[in-house]
Design an enzyme around this catalytic site. Sequence first.
Site, mmCIF file in Angstrom:
data_model
loop_
_atom_site.group_PDB
_atom_site.id
_atom_site.type_symbol
_atom_site.label_atom_id
_atom_site.label_comp_id
_atom_site.label_asym_id
_atom_site.label_seq_id
_atom_site.Cartn_x
_atom_site.Cartn_y
_atom_site.Cartn_z
ATOM 1 N N SER A 1 0.755 -1.088 -0.031
ATOM 2 C CA SER A 1 -0.048 -0.097 0.103
ATOM 3 C C SER A 1 0.871 1.317 -0.049
ATOM 4 C CB SER A 1 -1.151 0.028 1.223
ATOM 5 O OG SER A 1 -1.920 0.899 0.978
ATOM 6 N N ASP B 1 -9.796 -4.785 -4.910
ATOM 7 C CA ASP B 1 -9.245 -3.599 -4.056
ATOM 8 C C ASP B 1 -10.188 -2.401 -3.906
ATOM 9 O OD1 ASP B 1 -7.784 -1.758 -2.478
ATOM 10 O OD2 ASP B 1 -5.862 -2.472 -3.463
ATOM 11 N N HIS C 1 -7.875 -5.674 -0.999
ATOM 12 C CA HIS C 1 -6.570 -4.432 -0.637
ATOM 13 C C HIS C 1 -5.216 -5.186 0.217
ATOM 14 C CE1 HIS C 1 -4.483 -0.870 -0.225
ATOM 15 N NE2 HIS C 1 -4.270 -0.981 1.164
#
Length: 290
Positions: free
Chosen positions: A137, A234, A264
């Site tokens: 991320s 996601d 995600h």
Amino acid sequence: MAAVALRSCRRGLSQILSNGGFAALSTKRLEGDRRHKSTVQYASRPDLPKLAYRRVKGKSPGVVFLPGYGSNMNGQKAEALEEFCRSLGHSYLRFDYTGHGASEGVLAEGTIGTWKKDVLYVLDELAEGPQILVGSSIGGWLMLLAAIARPEKTAALVGISTAADHLVTAFNTLPLEIRKEFEEKGEWTVPTKHSEEGLYKFNMDFLREAENHCVLQSPIPITCPVRLIHGLKDEDVPWHISMQVAERVLSPDVDVILRRHGQHRMSEKDDIKLMVYTIDDLIDKLTTLV
């Protein structure tokens, strides 16, 4: 410009799959020995918060894990990578950014620049030799920034749900009226299922500072191998960001791996296996080149 290969896996992983899938690979690599789990250490920095980290010494290239926003070094991906690297005899380092996990500092006072400095400190002072940076991320964004700043310490990159520029882009694409409301309030609240409060809070100073670290507006001067894994499901960071990164990095060796049902965090068993095998393939590639 980078040559982008959209494929389910690289050649080495294809061989694994054709020989019986993930289960066919020796489970010893993934199981490790939890009795030898690394211990938490603290790095003292002049006039800066202490950073908590765990380190396994071993061969080069090493692996450094960069977690996501609000996360820490004790997540499933980070733990699995330690077991994997230990089983191969390669060095591994995971740590908490300032204001995260066991590190000192306050999360709300952190910035992209703050955490970039954390990563560079880890590369300069704690990691030995070239590293494969694995960023999850926002860790994927920081991974890119670190590779640009320390090309000599970056052997390869593996992005998981890479969120390059994402917070800045997401805020700037809000309707003007809504942006003005947040600006007047001085804080942008983002709903999330990854926080106990159910939302993340970012002040305007954080967003303005983050603009200084955006990388997607021009070619990205990174020439090492790059692997980008992203889930099509996601809901936090759009998968097309990984495609944008792949299109902009200058490296001739770039693969984008899209998982149809991936979300995600990419923390399902098969997600983690894919991450591990991708890194295994890169280690093989890099050591063969040497």
